[in-house]
Enzyme design. Structure first.
Site, PDB file in Angstrom:
ATOM      1  N   HIS A  48      30.814 -25.665 -59.028  1.00  0.00           N
ATOM      2  CA  HIS A  48      31.623 -24.761 -58.205  1.00  0.00           C
ATOM      3  C   HIS A  48      31.270 -23.314 -58.537  1.00  0.00           C
ATOM      4  CE1 HIS A  48      35.094 -27.788 -57.275  1.00  0.00           C
ATOM      5  NE2 HIS A  48      33.894 -28.364 -57.235  1.00  0.00           N
ATOM      6  N   GLU A  50      33.089 -20.782 -59.352  1.00  0.00           N
ATOM      7  CA  GLU A  50      33.761 -20.273 -60.551  1.00  0.00           C
ATOM      8  C   GLU A  50      33.047 -20.736 -61.816  1.00  0.00           C
ATOM      9  OE1 GLU A  50      37.147 -21.123 -57.527  1.00  0.00           O
ATOM     10  OE2 GLU A  50      35.218 -22.001 -58.062  1.00  0.00           O
ATOM     11  N   CYS A  78      40.321 -24.842 -57.817  1.00  0.00           N
ATOM     12  CA  CYS A  78      40.752 -26.230 -57.934  1.00  0.00           C
ATOM     13  C   CYS A  78      41.188 -26.459 -59.384  1.00  0.00           C
ATOM     14  CB  CYS A  78      39.602 -27.166 -57.555  1.00  0.00           C
ATOM     15  SG  CYS A  78      38.239 -27.157 -58.746  1.00  0.00           S
ATOM     16  N   CYS A  81      38.316 -25.862 -61.939  1.00  0.00           N
ATOM     17  CA  CYS A  81      37.977 -24.453 -62.131  1.00  0.00           C
ATOM     18  C   CYS A  81      39.093 -23.688 -62.841  1.00  0.00           C
ATOM     19  CB  CYS A  81      37.636 -23.806 -60.793  1.00  0.00           C
ATOM     20  SG  CYS A  81      36.093 -24.453 -60.119  1.00  0.00           S
TER      21      CYS A  81
END
Length: 146
Positions: A48, A50, A78, A81
């Site tokens: 992801h 992040e 999420c 993250c």
């Protein structure tokens, strides 16, 4: 710079990568890292934006955590993250679109409410949401997977 200006850097990174998810890490008004998600091109569900930004910032600063840093992300983090930010000792997270916005646009997100997120990370990570939300939500629709 303001939260909005740093968020626009994340939006620009997302647009360049043609994916709605990107994040920038800033410390003392200086951008340390700005990365887009590479989940799809790398076939890596943990890549992801992040997480990519955290990895890059830690490498760049040659340290395993990021105290004093702010993470700007185009979408509410999420659960994975959010915990990565917690373990990286990110001071504050600023996000644009919400997880509900992401789900509405057809992305799969586990929606963790702000209240539950606060309970999970305690007072260690401050959350500021819906910064440039409309423009971030447009990314979710524009680069949706079919």
């Amino acid at each position: 710079m303001t939260d909005e200006k740093f968020m626009w850097l994340a939006i620009k990174k997302a647009r360049t990568a043609r994916i709605p998810f990107a994040a920038c890490i800033v410390r003392s008004n200086r951008v340390i890292a700005c990365k887009a998600s590479t989940v799809i091109p790398n076939n890596d569900p943990t890549a992801h934006g992040e997480v990519q930004a955290i990895r890059t910032a830690c490498r760049k600063l040659k340290q395993p955590d990021l105290p004093g840093c702010v993470l700007y992300t185009t979408c509410q983090p999420c659960a994975m993250c959010l915990m990565a930010c917690y373990w990286a000792r990110i001071e504050r997270i600023v996000y644009g679109a919400t997880l509900a916005d992401s789900n509405k646009a057809g992305w799969r997100e586990l929606d963790i409410s702000g209240k539950l997120a606060k309970k999970i990370v305690g007072n260690r990570v401050k959350l500021t949401g819906k910064v440039v939300r409309k423009d971030c939500a447009v990314l979710l629709k524009e680069f949706r997977l079919e």
